[in-house]
Write an enzyme that holds these catalytic residues in place. Structure first.
Site, PDB file in Angstrom:
ATOM      1  N   HIS A   4      13.157  -5.521  -2.733  1.00  0.00           N
ATOM      2  CA  HIS A   4      12.648  -4.396  -3.524  1.00  0.00           C
ATOM      3  C   HIS A   4      11.160  -4.684  -3.782  1.00  0.00           C
ATOM      4  O   HIS A   4      10.751  -4.965  -4.913  1.00  0.00           O
ATOM      5  CB  HIS A   4      13.442  -4.283  -4.829  1.00  0.00           C
ATOM      6  N   ARG A  14       5.373   1.514 -12.128  1.00  0.00           N
ATOM      7  CA  ARG A  14       5.786   1.823 -10.747  1.00  0.00           C
ATOM      8  C   ARG A  14       4.847   2.872 -10.164  1.00  0.00           C
ATOM      9  O   ARG A  14       4.449   2.801  -8.999  1.00  0.00           O
ATOM     10  CB  ARG A  14       7.236   2.349 -10.710  1.00  0.00           C
ATOM     11  N   ARG A  23      14.619   4.348   1.085  1.00  0.00           N
ATOM     12  CA  ARG A  23      15.575   3.550   0.294  1.00  0.00           C
ATOM     13  C   ARG A  23      16.896   3.581   1.046  1.00  0.00           C
ATOM     14  O   ARG A  23      17.480   4.648   1.265  1.00  0.00           O
ATOM     15  CB  ARG A  23      15.734   4.131  -1.113  1.00  0.00           C
ATOM     16  N   GLN A  58       8.993  -2.847  -6.536  1.00  0.00           N
ATOM     17  CA  GLN A  58       9.395  -3.218  -7.896  1.00  0.00           C
ATOM     18  C   GLN A  58       8.736  -4.535  -8.304  1.00  0.00           C
ATOM     19  O   GLN A  58       8.172  -4.645  -9.403  1.00  0.00           O
ATOM     20  CB  GLN A  58      10.929  -3.366  -7.952  1.00  0.00           C
ATOM     21  N   CYS A 102      14.297  -4.323 -14.530  1.00  0.00           N
ATOM     22  CA  CYS A 102      13.802  -3.308 -13.586  1.00  0.00           C
ATOM     23  C   CYS A 102      14.480  -1.953 -13.794  1.00  0.00           C
ATOM     24  O   CYS A 102      13.988  -0.958 -13.257  1.00  0.00           O
ATOM     25  CB  CYS A 102      13.930  -3.799 -12.147  1.00  0.00           C
TER      26      CYS A 102
HETATM   27  N1   CP Z   1      14.237   0.037 -10.625  1.00  0.00           N
HETATM   28  C1   CP Z   1      14.504   1.025  -9.770  1.00  0.00           C
HETATM   29  O1   CP Z   1      14.290   0.902  -8.551  1.00  0.00           O
HETATM   30  O2   CP Z   1      14.953   2.154 -10.366  1.00  0.00           O
HETATM   31  P1   CP Z   1      15.634   3.381  -9.607  1.00  0.00           P
HETATM   32  O3   CP Z   1      16.880   2.852  -8.930  1.00  0.00           O
HETATM   33  O4   CP Z   1      15.920   4.394 -10.667  1.00  0.00           O
HETATM   34  O5   CP Z   1      14.664   3.894  -8.574  1.00  0.00           O
END
Ligand code: CP
Length: 320
Positions: A128, A307, A101, A131, A279
């Site tokens: 993303h 997820r 990330r 997601q 999300c």
């Molecule tokens: N939706 C999502 O990616 O959540 P986080 O930022 O908590 O990982």
């Protein structure tokens, strides 16, 4: 060995294969006959905060027989300027896969190119992908195939979440409507990159609507008129107005996006029984009101749970 770096580069066949495996992965939780990550250590290299992505990957890796090593990018030399390609070549000799990330999409791609290990994009400024694959799975769990359906994204239409949604619509043949002020919509070059073969505009000024068609049958419509965008939609979807890394623009974004909220009034024009998804994390009173969020909490938290299941399929796919 495969990478999941973006939905832009993931084929429709691979997307469909991942989606097809998720229901069985969910059903068989706790009794998996196959442990595809047995004996492996996967690194989670995160430069941004996370609750869902971090926990779902850590748990998923363990449930598939592997071990997870969380590496906050600021705690390793990467945070002090060690080049990605050097970090990748070191970690590639020690760990078996990486979940990253970060900010720049090119950094995930560079890590994949130099590490020689499966690499998964866990959110960049551009995409993303995990997601959106999860969101599609969640939609299909209750509404059947997404092909031909209408998904309306409400809010900052140029951030990573709608961009990944756009690549999915282009490849899987559904209609994505991006309801956002013009300055928060993707530009034409993006849709050319996504493979649009036909473009036309209707209206002008504040009612300018841009239409992009794709060979899959997918359509993307960019529109400022929120009511029109939500009319007849099978799903209303939103994300935060201020993405990670955009905090300096907070005041401007709150002003610009203030009309782009999912609420009971908007739901009235969507298809009866339309799903509402987010999300997460959610900022109630901004992109969604509290009553609408709570009325659709079952779907939103199914989406969060999924997820785990979808990413386990992605992990197994990456090492197959
Ligand atoms: N939706 C999502 O990616 O959540 P986080 O930022 O908590 O990982």
């Amino acid at each position: 060995m495969k990478h999941l770096l973006s939905l832009e580069t993931l084929s429709a066949t691979a997307m469909e294969s991942i989606l097809a495996g998720a229901a069985d992965m969910k059903r068989s939780r706790g009794q998996h006959a196959c442990q595809p990550l047995k004996g492996q250590v996967w690194g989670l290299i995160f430069s941004k905060s996370s609750t869902r992505t971090r926990v779902s990957f850590e748990v998923g890796i363990r449930e598939l027989g592997g071990q997870a090593l969380f590496l906050n990018a600021n705690d390793i030399q990467l945070g002090r300027g060690e080049p990605i390609k050097d970090t990748a070549r070191v970690l590639g000799r020690m760990i078996h896969g990486a979940v990253i990330r970060t900010f720049a999409q090119k950094d995930v791609e560079e890590f994949a190119a130099f590490s020689g290990i499966p690499t998964i994009n866990a959110l960049t400024d551009d995409e993303h992908p995990c997601q959106i694959l999860t969101d599609i799975f969640t939609f299909q769990e209750s509404r059947g195939p997404i092909r031909g359906k209408v998904v309306t994204f409400v809010g900052d239409g140029a951030c990573n979440v709608p961009l990944s949604w756009a690549f999915a619509a282009a490849k899987l043949g559904f209609e994505l409507r991006i309801a956002a002020p013009r300055a928060y919509q993707p530009d034409e070059a993006f849709f050319q990159r996504a493979g649009a073969t036909h473009f036309f505009a209707t209206g002008s000024g504040p009612v300018l609507t841009r239409h992009f068609d794709f060979p899959s049958g997918g359509k993307i419509i960019c529109i400022e008129d929120l009511q029109a965008a939500a009319t007849g939609a099978d799903m209303l979807y939103t994300d935060v107005w201020v993405s990670m890394g955009k905090e300096a623009e907070s005041a401007q974004r709150l002003r610009d996006l203030s009309g782009y909220q999912i609420n009971a009034e908007l739901l009235k024009v969507a298809k009866p029984g339309a799903l509402v998804m987010h999300c997460l994390p959610a900022y109630r009173g901004k992109e969604i009101d509290d009553a609408t969020f709570e009325a659709h909490a079952q779907t939103i938290f199914d989406q969060a749970e999924n997820r785990l299941h979808v990413q386990k399929v992605i992990l197994a796919w990456a090492v197959a």
